[in-house]
Design a protein around this motif. Structure first.
Motif, mmCIF file in Angstrom:
data_model
loop_
_atom_site.group_PDB
_atom_site.id
_atom_site.type_symbol
_atom_site.label_atom_id
_atom_site.label_comp_id
_atom_site.label_asym_id
_atom_site.label_seq_id
_atom_site.Cartn_x
_atom_site.Cartn_y
_atom_site.Cartn_z
ATOM 1 N N LEU A 142 -20.166 -86.351 -71.929
ATOM 2 C CA LEU A 142 -21.507 -85.579 -72.136
ATOM 3 C C LEU A 142 -22.582 -86.017 -71.011
ATOM 4 C CD1 LEU A 142 -22.981 -83.710 -73.740
ATOM 5 C CD2 LEU A 142 -23.881 -85.436 -75.135
ATOM 6 N N PHE A 143 -22.346 -85.601 -69.824
ATOM 7 C CA PHE A 143 -23.259 -85.730 -68.758
ATOM 8 C C PHE A 143 -23.181 -84.728 -67.703
ATOM 9 C CE2 PHE A 143 -19.587 -88.402 -67.610
ATOM 10 C CZ PHE A 143 -19.184 -87.408 -66.289
ATOM 11 N N PRO A 144 -24.238 -84.603 -67.062
ATOM 12 C CA PRO A 144 -24.440 -83.497 -66.041
ATOM 13 C C PRO A 144 -23.244 -83.567 -64.894
ATOM 14 C CG PRO A 144 -26.562 -84.200 -66.427
ATOM 15 C CD PRO A 144 -25.600 -85.012 -66.940
ATOM 16 N N CYS A 145 -22.762 -82.445 -64.384
ATOM 17 C CA CYS A 145 -21.758 -82.324 -63.399
ATOM 18 C C CYS A 145 -21.951 -81.006 -62.944
ATOM 19 C CB CYS A 145 -20.206 -82.615 -63.871
ATOM 20 S SG CYS A 145 -19.891 -81.572 -65.062
ATOM 21 N N THR A 146 -20.939 -80.563 -62.055
ATOM 22 C CA THR A 146 -20.957 -79.551 -61.285
ATOM 23 C C THR A 146 -20.902 -78.441 -62.172
ATOM 24 O OG1 THR A 146 -19.793 -80.662 -59.478
ATOM 25 C CG2 THR A 146 -19.751 -77.977 -59.541
ATOM 26 N N ALA A 147 -21.722 -77.338 -62.093
ATOM 27 C CA ALA A 147 -21.724 -76.179 -62.987
ATOM 28 C C ALA A 147 -20.599 -75.499 -63.044
ATOM 29 C CB ALA A 147 -22.847 -75.233 -62.506
ATOM 30 N N GLU A 148 -20.280 -75.108 -64.341
ATOM 31 C CA GLU A 148 -18.834 -74.498 -64.507
ATOM 32 C C GLU A 148 -19.007 -72.902 -65.054
ATOM 33 O OE1 GLU A 148 -17.164 -76.836 -67.297
ATOM 34 O OE2 GLU A 148 -16.818 -78.621 -65.687
ATOM 35 N N PRO A 149 -18.378 -71.785 -64.901
ATOM 36 C CA PRO A 149 -18.575 -70.629 -65.714
ATOM 37 C C PRO A 149 -18.313 -70.910 -66.988
ATOM 38 C CG PRO A 149 -16.392 -70.850 -64.523
ATOM 39 C CD PRO A 149 -17.143 -72.039 -64.183
ATOM 40 N N GLU A 150 -18.972 -69.757 -67.732
ATOM 41 C CA GLU A 150 -18.892 -69.696 -69.412
ATOM 42 C C GLU A 150 -17.600 -69.422 -69.547
ATOM 43 O OE1 GLU A 150 -21.705 -67.238 -71.012
ATOM 44 O OE2 GLU A 150 -21.284 -67.678 -72.916
ATOM 45 N N ASP B 137 -25.649 -81.596 -92.045
ATOM 46 C CA ASP B 137 -26.737 -82.014 -91.007
ATOM 47 C C ASP B 137 -26.607 -81.346 -89.726
ATOM 48 O OD1 ASP B 137 -28.551 -83.494 -89.587
ATOM 49 O OD2 ASP B 137 -27.761 -85.277 -90.125
ATOM 50 N N ILE B 138 -27.282 -80.324 -89.617
ATOM 51 C CA ILE B 138 -27.280 -79.594 -88.183
ATOM 52 C C ILE B 138 -27.610 -80.832 -87.229
ATOM 53 C CG2 ILE B 138 -29.901 -79.064 -87.950
ATOM 54 C CD1 ILE B 138 -28.726 -76.300 -87.013
ATOM 55 N N ASN B 139 -28.154 -82.000 -87.339
ATOM 56 C CA ASN B 139 -28.699 -82.736 -85.949
ATOM 57 C C ASN B 139 -27.679 -83.952 -86.048
ATOM 58 O OD1 ASN B 139 -30.958 -80.767 -85.096
ATOM 59 N ND2 ASN B 139 -31.976 -81.736 -86.641
ATOM 60 N N ILE B 140 -26.727 -83.979 -86.724
ATOM 61 C CA ILE B 140 -25.862 -85.085 -86.949
ATOM 62 C C ILE B 140 -25.494 -85.908 -85.465
ATOM 63 C CG2 ILE B 140 -23.742 -83.851 -86.868
ATOM 64 C CD1 ILE B 140 -24.515 -87.092 -88.865
ATOM 65 N N TYR B 141 -25.751 -87.076 -85.323
ATOM 66 C CA TYR B 141 -25.570 -87.800 -84.174
ATOM 67 C C TYR B 141 -24.423 -88.629 -84.043
ATOM 68 C CZ TYR B 141 -27.123 -89.968 -79.377
ATOM 69 O OH TYR B 141 -27.203 -90.164 -78.271
ATOM 70 N N ASP B 142 -23.415 -88.376 -83.249
ATOM 71 C CA ASP B 142 -22.178 -89.256 -83.261
ATOM 72 C C ASP B 142 -22.044 -90.179 -82.550
ATOM 73 O OD1 ASP B 142 -21.191 -88.025 -80.759
ATOM 74 O OD2 ASP B 142 -20.054 -86.655 -81.721
ATOM 75 N N TRP B 143 -21.191 -91.162 -82.248
ATOM 76 C CA TRP B 143 -20.944 -92.373 -81.548
ATOM 77 C C TRP B 143 -20.717 -91.951 -80.093
ATOM 78 C CZ3 TRP B 143 -18.547 -96.174 -85.363
ATOM 79 C CH2 TRP B 143 -19.592 -96.591 -86.181
ATOM 80 N N ASN B 144 -20.420 -90.728 -79.865
ATOM 81 C CA ASN B 144 -20.037 -90.368 -78.479
ATOM 82 C C ASN B 144 -21.183 -89.829 -77.865
ATOM 83 O OD1 ASN B 144 -17.148 -90.332 -78.626
ATOM 84 N ND2 ASN B 144 -17.014 -88.480 -79.529
ATOM 85 N N GLY B 145 -22.388 -90.020 -78.607
ATOM 86 C CA GLY B 145 -23.830 -89.629 -77.988
ATOM 87 C C GLY B 145 -24.081 -88.361 -77.864
ATOM 88 N N GLY B 146 -23.866 -87.495 -78.958
ATOM 89 C CA GLY B 146 -24.370 -86.004 -79.026
ATOM 90 C C GLY B 146 -24.321 -85.622 -80.394
ATOM 91 N N THR B 147 -25.193 -84.471 -80.160
ATOM 92 C CA THR B 147 -25.379 -83.522 -81.316
ATOM 93 C C THR B 147 -24.722 -82.371 -81.256
ATOM 94 O OG1 THR B 147 -27.437 -82.473 -80.480
ATOM 95 C CG2 THR B 147 -27.874 -84.654 -81.706
ATOM 96 N N PRO B 148 -24.519 -81.467 -82.392
ATOM 97 C CA PRO B 148 -23.994 -80.191 -82.242
ATOM 98 C C PRO B 148 -24.540 -79.127 -81.176
ATOM 99 C CG PRO B 148 -24.100 -80.742 -84.583
ATOM 100 C CD PRO B 148 -24.723 -81.972 -83.720
ATOM 101 N N LEU B 149 -25.934 -79.377 -81.002
ATOM 102 C CA LEU B 149 -26.525 -78.669 -79.996
ATOM 103 C C LEU B 149 -26.373 -79.143 -78.531
ATOM 104 C CD1 LEU B 149 -28.653 -76.393 -79.340
ATOM 105 C CD2 LEU B 149 -30.444 -77.987 -79.459
ATOM 106 N N ASP C 227 -26.811 -89.989 -74.935
ATOM 107 C CA ASP C 227 -26.898 -91.199 -74.327
ATOM 108 C C ASP C 227 -27.180 -91.341 -72.973
ATOM 109 O OD1 ASP C 227 -26.268 -92.360 -76.907
ATOM 110 O OD2 ASP C 227 -24.184 -92.616 -76.251
ATOM 111 N N SER C 228 -27.232 -90.488 -72.290
ATOM 112 C CA SER C 228 -27.543 -90.168 -70.877
ATOM 113 C C SER C 228 -28.898 -90.023 -70.736
ATOM 114 C CB SER C 228 -26.852 -89.102 -70.145
ATOM 115 O OG SER C 228 -26.912 -88.070 -70.672
ATOM 116 N N GLY C 229 -29.715 -89.816 -71.923
ATOM 117 C CA GLY C 229 -31.341 -89.573 -71.691
ATOM 118 C C GLY C 229 -31.564 -87.904 -71.500
ATOM 119 N N TYR C 230 -30.505 -87.212 -71.392
ATOM 120 C CA TYR C 230 -30.737 -85.939 -71.269
ATOM 121 C C TYR C 230 -30.929 -85.118 -72.577
ATOM 122 C CZ TYR C 230 -29.700 -85.994 -66.204
ATOM 123 O OH TYR C 230 -29.482 -85.917 -65.062
ATOM 124 N N THR C 231 -31.973 -84.217 -72.587
ATOM 125 C CA THR C 231 -32.158 -83.487 -73.849
ATOM 126 C C THR C 231 -31.304 -81.970 -73.561
ATOM 127 O OG1 THR C 231 -34.036 -82.096 -72.681
ATOM 128 C CG2 THR C 231 -34.516 -84.148 -73.961
#
Length: 256
Positions: free
Chosen positions: A42-50, A178-190, A217-221
């Motif tokens: 879960l961190f930014p990288c080169t954009a990919e097509p949907e 819980d829609i905002n559940i935060y897991d240990w991989n550093g992310g929420t569903p959103l 975890d990377s600090g990105y919203t």
């Protein structure tokens, strides 16, 4: 999970995130069984097509996912079932969407509906991760608990959001998970839905009140991720949602 050797391997293992924000995305690695796998974080990288809502769209986490699919998961009309189908565990059956065999297992009793495997994944979590909506619906009707978390706080909702399975996300949200559940991989569903560029899934989560301020975890919203990855449709959805919140908070203006 029971030690079996199915014809179609289902592998979902984790590694601790080590890459820094902005590092290039890891390339596929080869597992001992020879199947290609991809490690995604879960961190930014080169954009990919949907991407379409498929098993290959499990992006945005440190989950290591097998690219070995059943015929039905590839979209083929004919499903070639393994000769040893009866030997598959309830978790493997749920992941592959083998509903008739799954029902037979559940009728045997032994409280199998919420039984976790060695990673804490229940049949419902497996079915949600692989986008098997009919299996998810059946398990919920039979009393599967959608609130159960795996050993590293993975949830059925997070994995469904990661894959972009909007219909499954809706089913789970109807059960007040819980829609905002935060897991240990550093992310929420959103965050996972944004990272996967799953526009409709992002819309569904925001409509149900997903928190836009939670950071990875990377600090990105969620918005930071969308901008960094160049996902313009996701950005538009988030911007529209923010505008709606802004206008609703203003309320009607008092007459002069």
């Amino acid at each position: 999970m029971e030690p079996t050797q199915p014809a179609e391997n289902l592998i979902l293992t984790q590694q601790s995130p080590t890459a820094e924000v902005g590092d290039p995305e890891d390339h596929g690695v080869e597992t001992p069984d020879g199947s290609d796998t991809v490690v995604l974080r879960l961190f930014p990288c080169t954009a990919e097509p949907e991407a379409d809502a498929s098993v290959s769209s499990l992006q945005g986490s440190s989950l290591k996912h097998s690219t070995t699919l059943t015929n039905r998961q590839r979209g083929n009309e004919v499903s070639a079932l393994p000769a040893t189908l009866d030997s598959l565990s309830i978790h493997q059956l749920a992941a592959q969407g083998e509903l008739s065999q799954l029902k037979e297992h559940l009728r045997k009793g032994d409280n199998l509906i919420n039984r976790p495997d060695e990673r804490g994944f229940t049949p419902l979590i497996w079915a949600s991760a692989f986008g098997e909506i009919e299996t998810v619906r059946f398990l919920l009707e039979w009393g599967a608990d959608p609130h159960i978390l795996a050993k590293e706080r993975e949830s059925a909702l997070s994995l469904a959001s990661m894959g972009g399975y909007t219909d499954i996300v809706g089913l789970l949200l109807e059960r007040d998970v819980d829609i905002n559940i935060y897991d240990w991989n550093g992310g929420t569903p959103l965050l996972y839905a944004v990272r996967g560029n799953h526009v409709k899934c992002v819309e569904a989560l925001l409509a149900r009140g997903a928190d836009l301020t939670t950071e990875a975890d990377s600090g990105y919203t969620p918005m930071d991720l969308a901008v960094a990855l160049g996902y313009r449709k996701v950005q538009q959805v988030i911007e529209n949602h923010i505008l709606k919140l802004f206008h609703s908070n203003l309320g009607p203006t008092d007459p002069e």
